[in-house]
Every structure is written in C-alpha cells, then in structure tokens.
Design a protein around this motif. Structure first.
Motif, PDB file in Angstrom:
ATOM      1  N   ARG A   1      48.321   4.128 102.567  1.00 34.70           N
ATOM      2  CA  ARG A   1      46.903   3.765 102.437  1.00 34.70           C
ATOM      3  C   ARG A   1      46.121   5.038 102.165  1.00 34.70           C
ATOM      4  O   ARG A   1      46.276   6.020 102.889  1.00 34.70           O
ATOM      5  N   LEU A   2      45.300   5.017 101.127  1.00 32.88           N
ATOM      6  CA  LEU A   2      44.547   6.209 100.756  1.00 32.88           C
ATOM      7  C   LEU A   2      43.349   6.396 101.666  1.00 32.88           C
ATOM      8  O   LEU A   2      42.654   5.429 102.000  1.00 32.88           O
ATOM      9  N   SER A   3      43.077   7.649 102.048  1.00 26.17           N
ATOM     10  CA  SER A   3      41.820   7.969 102.721  1.00 26.17           C
ATOM     11  C   SER A   3      40.734   8.031 101.650  1.00 26.17           C
ATOM     12  O   SER A   3      41.024   8.117 100.449  1.00 26.17           O
ATOM     13  N   THR A   4      39.490   8.014 102.084  1.00 32.57           N
ATOM     14  CA  THR A   4      38.385   8.139 101.121  1.00 32.57           C
ATOM     15  C   THR A   4      38.516   9.441 100.335  1.00 32.57           C
ATOM     16  O   THR A   4      38.350   9.457  99.108  1.00 32.57           O
ATOM     17  N   GLU A   5      38.857  10.533 101.014  1.00 34.76           N
ATOM     18  CA  GLU A   5      38.978  11.834 100.344  1.00 34.76           C
ATOM     19  C   GLU A   5      40.101  11.801  99.300  1.00 34.76           C
ATOM     20  O   GLU A   5      39.951  12.321  98.205  1.00 34.76           O
ATOM     21  N   GLN A   6      41.220  11.167  99.653  1.00 33.48           N
ATOM     22  CA  GLN A   6      42.336  11.091  98.691  1.00 33.48           C
ATOM     23  C   GLN A   6      41.949  10.264  97.457  1.00 33.48           C
ATOM     24  O   GLN A   6      42.262  10.640  96.331  1.00 33.48           O
ATOM     25  N   ALA A   7      41.279   9.129  97.689  1.00 29.82           N
ATOM     26  CA  ALA A   7      40.894   8.273  96.560  1.00 29.82           C
ATOM     27  C   ALA A   7      39.862   8.988  95.683  1.00 29.82           C
ATOM     28  O   ALA A   7      39.928   8.917  94.449  1.00 29.82           O
ATOM     29  N   GLN A   8      38.932   9.694  96.300  1.00 30.34           N
ATOM     30  CA  GLN A   8      37.933  10.446  95.521  1.00 30.34           C
ATOM     31  C   GLN A   8      38.621  11.499  94.657  1.00 30.34           C
ATOM     32  O   GLN A   8      38.276  11.677  93.492  1.00 30.34           O
ATOM     33  N   GLU A   9      39.610  12.173  95.232  1.00 26.38           N
ATOM     34  CA  GLU A   9      40.304  13.226  94.480  1.00 26.38           C
ATOM     35  C   GLU A   9      41.162  12.615  93.365  1.00 26.38           C
ATOM     36  O   GLU A   9      41.159  13.097  92.237  1.00 26.38           O
TER      37      GLU A   9
ATOM     38  N   ALA B   1      34.453  10.375  88.307  1.00 25.02           N
ATOM     39  CA  ALA B   1      33.360  10.608  89.267  1.00 25.02           C
ATOM     40  C   ALA B   1      31.972  10.301  88.703  1.00 25.02           C
ATOM     41  O   ALA B   1      31.082   9.898  89.456  1.00 25.02           O
ATOM     42  N   GLU B   2      31.807  10.478  87.396  1.00 29.99           N
ATOM     43  CA  GLU B   2      30.483  10.236  86.804  1.00 29.99           C
ATOM     44  C   GLU B   2      30.289   8.785  86.370  1.00 29.99           C
ATOM     45  O   GLU B   2      29.193   8.407  85.940  1.00 29.99           O
ATOM     46  N   ARG B   3      31.339   7.981  86.451  1.00 24.70           N
ATOM     47  CA  ARG B   3      31.227   6.579  85.996  1.00 24.70           C
ATOM     48  C   ARG B   3      30.455   5.747  87.020  1.00 24.70           C
ATOM     49  O   ARG B   3      30.553   5.987  88.223  1.00 24.70           O
ATOM     50  N   PRO B   4      29.734   4.740  86.538  1.00 26.38           N
ATOM     51  CA  PRO B   4      28.942   3.914  87.461  1.00 26.38           C
ATOM     52  C   PRO B   4      29.794   3.163  88.489  1.00 26.38           C
ATOM     53  O   PRO B   4      29.315   2.819  89.567  1.00 26.38           O
ATOM     54  N   PHE B   5      31.073   2.926  88.161  1.00 26.44           N
ATOM     55  CA  PHE B   5      31.921   2.143  89.072  1.00 26.44           C
ATOM     56  C   PHE B   5      32.716   3.011  90.048  1.00 26.44           C
ATOM     57  O   PHE B   5      33.529   2.491  90.813  1.00 26.44           O
ATOM     58  N   TYR B   6      32.468   4.334  90.043  1.00 26.38           N
ATOM     59  CA  TYR B   6      33.285   5.255  90.862  1.00 26.38           C
ATOM     60  C   TYR B   6      33.255   4.892  92.355  1.00 26.38           C
ATOM     61  O   TYR B   6      34.307   4.808  93.014  1.00 26.38           O
ATOM     62  N   GLY B   7      32.042   4.672  92.899  1.00 28.88           N
ATOM     63  CA  GLY B   7      31.919   4.362  94.334  1.00 28.88           C
ATOM     64  C   GLY B   7      32.680   3.101  94.690  1.00 28.88           C
ATOM     65  O   GLY B   7      33.418   3.046  95.681  1.00 28.88           O
ATOM     66  N   GLU B   8      32.495   2.094  93.846  1.00 31.48           N
ATOM     67  CA  GLU B   8      33.177   0.799  94.032  1.00 31.48           C
ATOM     68  C   GLU B   8      34.703   0.972  93.949  1.00 31.48           C
ATOM     69  O   GLU B   8      35.457   0.383  94.729  1.00 31.48           O
ATOM     70  N   LEU B   9      35.144   1.804  93.003  1.00 32.17           N
ATOM     71  CA  LEU B   9      36.579   2.057  92.809  1.00 32.17           C
ATOM     72  C   LEU B   9      37.191   2.725  94.046  1.00 32.17           C
ATOM     73  O   LEU B   9      38.251   2.301  94.537  1.00 32.17           O
TER      74      LEU B   9
ATOM     75  N   ASN C   1      52.791  14.139  91.537  1.00 33.72           N
ATOM     76  CA  ASN C   1      52.792  15.247  92.505  1.00 33.72           C
ATOM     77  C   ASN C   1      51.747  15.046  93.604  1.00 33.72           C
ATOM     78  O   ASN C   1      51.946  15.479  94.741  1.00 33.72           O
ATOM     79  N   PHE C   2      50.645  14.381  93.250  1.00 34.37           N
ATOM     80  CA  PHE C   2      49.594  14.115  94.233  1.00 34.37           C
ATOM     81  C   PHE C   2      50.141  13.223  95.358  1.00 34.37           C
ATOM     82  O   PHE C   2      49.876  13.449  96.534  1.00 34.37           O
ATOM     83  N   HIS C   3      50.922  12.229  94.993  1.00 34.85           N
ATOM     84  CA  HIS C   3      51.436  11.270  95.982  1.00 34.85           C
ATOM     85  C   HIS C   3      52.769  11.678  96.602  1.00 34.85           C
ATOM     86  O   HIS C   3      53.080  11.270  97.716  1.00 34.85           O
ATOM     87  N   PHE C   4      53.564  12.445  95.847  1.00 27.93           N
ATOM     88  CA  PHE C   4      54.903  12.793  96.343  1.00 27.93           C
ATOM     89  C   PHE C   4      55.168  14.287  96.182  1.00 27.93           C
ATOM     90  O   PHE C   4      55.347  14.761  95.056  1.00 27.93           O
ATOM     91  N   PRO C   5      55.232  15.016  97.280  1.00 20.42           N
ATOM     92  CA  PRO C   5      55.696  16.395  97.186  1.00 20.42           C
ATOM     93  C   PRO C   5      57.081  16.380  96.525  1.00 20.42           C
ATOM     94  O   PRO C   5      57.848  15.443  96.721  1.00 20.42           O
TER      95      PRO C   5
END
Ligand code: CMP
Length: 140
Positions: free
Chosen positions: A41-49, A55-63, A130-134
């Motif tokens: 399960r992604l944390s908010t910080e992980q999903a934002q990254e 990040a500039e798209r209107p649907f970013y927060g919703e995503l 690489n983000f999800h799996f070392p």
C-alpha cells in the motif's frame, strides 16, 4: 532495440474487485514472466513521488488520493518488447476507449480507476521498477 522489462501495478480498484488473479492470468497468458511482485500500500509521500511527473495536472490530487486508498499489487514483468506489448495488453488509459479483450476493457471502471498501470517507456520502466523493488529483491 526495445527493452525486455516493464513495470505494472494492479491499482486499488483491481484489488478491491477481486481481480488480482484474473489480471495476473491475462498477463502470464500474454507471455510475460513475473520477475518481482508484492501486495503493498502506497503512502501519500510514495504516491506523490511516483506520480511527480503529473504534479501539475488537475487530477494529481485525486490520483494520489485514489492510489493510496487501498492495497495495490506491484510487479516487474519480462518479455521481448515489454513496454509496448504490455500497453497493448492493458488498452487505452480511458477504459471507454480501450480495445475489446484488453485488461482495462474487462476490468477498469473509469479513467481514474483504470485497474492497472503500465510504464510508458523503457526508461520509466527502469525508474518505476527500482522505485518499488530494490535491485536485491528482483529474482534473477
Ligand atoms: P496511469 O497511466 O497509471 O498513470 C497516470 C494516471 O493518471 C492514469 O493512469 C490515470 O489513471 C490517471 N488519469 C489520467 N487522466 C486522468 C483524468 N483526466 N482524470 C483522472 N485521472 C486521470
């Protein structure tokens, strides 16, 4: 030459609708080998990254809110021409436009709740994997 790896996530709607097994079956039937996989399960910080490119798209927060709303399955897949063949298998981002027989045509609900993610380039497949799996977690 096209790369042999791509990265995917079965998104919260695909997990919630009990389609993990059906989606993985379609992926392996299409000739992809699973090289790494986890239920997470992604944390908010992980999903934002992960979605920083949007990040500039209107649907970013919703995503970000949606992608943190429940468990996901993330996986690294291997096959010749992996990125392009996987995007063909999953179909268009908007399930209303996804070709018949594709994963999104079968299991996605909407453009936001679209069941699966697939990397859009070899470079992003590498970054996202690489983000999800070392590296140490990937099966040789
Ligand atoms: P994906 O390709 O995994 O990565 C970006 C995601 O943003 C995309 O899937 C969609 O789920 C989501 N997305 C794209 N366009 C929209 C939109 N107009 N409204 C909501 N979500 C969107």
């Amino acid at each position: 030459m096209a790369g042999t790896k791509t990265f995917t996530m079965i998104k919260p709607d695909g997990v919630e609708s009990n389609n993990i097994g059906n989606i993985l079956q379609m992926i392996t039937d299409a000739g992809f080998a699973i090289k790494a996989m986890k239920l997470t399960r992604l944390s908010t910080e992980q999903a934002q990254e992960f979605y920083a490119i949007h990040a500039e798209r209107p649907f970013y927060g919703e995503l970000v809110e949606y992608m943190t709303s429940g468990p996901i399955v993330s996986a690294i897949l291997e096959k010749d021409n992996a990125v392009e063949d996987f995007r063909t298998l999953i179909g268009a981002t908007n399930p209303a436009e996804a070709a018949e027989g594709t994963i999104r045509a079968k299991y996605a609900e909407s453009i936001g709740r679209n069941a699966v993610h697939g990397s859009d380039s070899d470079e992003n497949a590498e970054i996202e994997g690489n983000f999800h799996f070392p590296v140490a977690e990937v099966v040789a």
